[in-house]
Write an enzyme that holds these catalytic residues in place. Sequence first.
Site, mmCIF file in Angstrom:
data_model
loop_
_atom_site.group_PDB
_atom_site.id
_atom_site.type_symbol
_atom_site.label_atom_id
_atom_site.label_comp_id
_atom_site.label_asym_id
_atom_site.label_seq_id
_atom_site.Cartn_x
_atom_site.Cartn_y
_atom_site.Cartn_z
ATOM 1 N N LYS A 137 0.804 -1.228 0.000
ATOM 2 C CA LYS A 137 0.000 0.000 0.000
ATOM 3 C C LYS A 137 0.840 1.284 0.000
ATOM 4 C CE LYS A 137 -4.171 -1.850 0.093
ATOM 5 N NZ LYS A 137 -5.084 -1.695 -1.057
ATOM 6 N N GLU A 159 -9.778 5.783 3.199
ATOM 7 C CA GLU A 159 -10.574 4.697 3.760
ATOM 8 C C GLU A 159 -9.622 3.545 4.004
ATOM 9 O OE1 GLU A 159 -10.026 4.953 0.584
ATOM 10 O OE2 GLU A 159 -9.420 2.880 0.178
ATOM 11 N N SER A 426 1.580 -9.806 -0.926
ATOM 12 C CA SER A 426 1.269 -8.379 -0.839
ATOM 13 C C SER A 426 1.444 -7.769 0.542
ATOM 14 C CB SER A 426 -0.148 -8.128 -1.348
ATOM 15 O OG SER A 426 -1.068 -8.941 -0.638
#
Lengths: 445, 270
Positions: A137, A159, A426
């Site tokens: 991210k 969010e 990830s």
Amino acid sequence: MNVVAGAQWLLEYRLDHLRRPTENRTNCFLAPDEIHMSTSTTKLGEASANVPDEAGRFGEFGGRYVPETLTRALDELSAEYSKAKKDASFQSELEGLWHNYVGRPSPLYHAKRLSEECGGAQIWLKREDLNHTGAHKINNTLGQALLTMRMGKKRVIAETGAGQHGVATATACARFGLPCVVYMGAEDVRRQAPNVFSMKLLGAEVRPVESGSRTLRDAINEAMRDWMSSVEDTHYIIGSVVGPHPFPMIVRDFQAVIGRETREQSLHRIGRLPDLVVACVGGGSNAAGMFYPFVEDRDVEMIGIEAGGRGSEPGDHASPLSFGEPGILHGSYSYVMQDEDGQTCDVHSMSAGLDYPGVGPEHSYWKATGRVRYTNCRDGEAMKGFDALARCEGILPALESSHAISKTMELAAARSKDEVVVVCLSGRGDKDANEIARLKEKANS
Amino acid sequence: MSDIDRLFTKLRSENRKAFMPFITAGDPDLEFSADVIRELAARGCSMCEVGIPYSDPIADGPVIQASYTRALDKKIKLAQILEMLDGLQSDVSMPRVTMVSYAIIYRHGLECYVADAKAAGVAGAIVPDLLVEEADEFAEICRREDFSLIQLVTPTTPRERAVRIAASSTGFLYYVSVTGITGERTQLPPSLIDNVGWLREQTKLPICIGFGVSKPEHVDLLAPVSDGLIVGSAIVRRIAEAANRPRDEVLQEVGKYSASLLAALESSSN
């Protein structure tokens, strides 16, 4: 991938596609003859990397379906991003941050014991879990934080589902001194407590969202509502390849560093491109970042793994590409889980980061063109993937990534030892430790 | 000419302004929604905006959101809402328009939505998440079917774009008073009057103002520059009480509140 295998998976894809409408009838959808929608005009195998167009369309998917109030900010963002893209100083600043602050490039690691355990193809892991903040991210939030400052905006909202994007946004904001508010579904606040604590330590304000299903979808609604009132001085750092144009394109571009590195590392370490690339898909940002640089490498097969949850009944999974239909949610046209009225269905996944009824429009485009095949992995199978990686390799994967790991093991087992499968790991699983303990206790009782 | 065009032709010839309350269909149930619409018509309201509940309404504040959730919790379907509206055709002449997400229209099918809504006596649609760039196909169908497609202009809309939106709208133009979501506000932005005044010079279309409008003072301020006012959350908040109070009482209160704003509108129009 050889020609025969390629033909075989295309055939499987076609069969899968033909079967789907019948399945949909039991999945809270109208029978196909009652659905009045334009059908896809794109043909299999035609996926281009030169998307989206000016209107934000990936084939027929994407676009912009938001209140008029947000248009000016979205236009402003498009204009600023296109300037930044051509600006060498922006690129070098971002690359510097990726290198010195995030720790990129992340390693491409040959998981030999896991490969042996499966007894088939070589499994290689793209280690996004080793990034600063523990997931992919951060690649996007740093890029968008730089855009925020270029646009002269003074405040950031975001969010978050699993909390990884929230932490990555809070981190980027702390790094640049930007005030940050993170919206998070109340259910996710409960199951991802360590990340909530981290966000607060990083100086962000976490606002639990009590409306709707109290998960990622509601957090996006609430962030959009905040943005409706604060758009003049606030940038919304969206965390996935979803939302109105230009977000799906910008997030994909910032995440594409994953696939670019994987491509170079494969050529360098293995001497060729992988045969198969696998990634988990919620909104789809790690998968989009991993897949995009391979789109025009036609010999590289790609598979996205959605959250299969408890099963294929509506409400039991979060797999719009596997079981949904194209529709509109959160500003774009893409596959979505909706009922016959267009109301968004509740979905389920044990992993908060995949617990989302929609998916990025570029994934819908890749599905429609047949460039990427999508399947799903159930909660229990994902847990097995988690255990296997922990025990064979000493790596605790995030629950989201565990879905990709589990399917990769299955896919690798059916392939020969000289084939290469790369899976995007990830994120790391520390954030899930409590939730996993709870789920295991529940399973044993 | 849709019912809305006829309404504004009449109002303009009488030098009067439109008063448009918003209600959420199916909150607390469809029977009560029909009663409220009849009450509003009896009080002399010009038009009623009927909100089709949607699961993910990003332009709506807490009051309307909560009303949508209550209606959807009762599993109210679009077909039932249209059936309720159809039942009003025999005795309510006040025009009805739907406020509906494009997610719902798309799922239902663009042509089908217009056909089914028209058959139920609906005169048009306000689609808060359909931008002018994406509206061509639906606007064409609406034009062909004489179904008004009311589009929105906001304080963040650049002027050139506002002209483009006005050109693609039919029925009336919805001017959003604030940069934000629906909900009652004590004060409205001072630039509002100038912005609407400018827009009136650009289009012949009636301009109605909504979002944040709830008090007689707002009416006094906005009536002179607009063709009508839209009041949503203040009405929906009163209807929300129907769950705990005798329905007749709530109906009376909604009626009285609307009448008070109507009176303010009449006096400021003259």
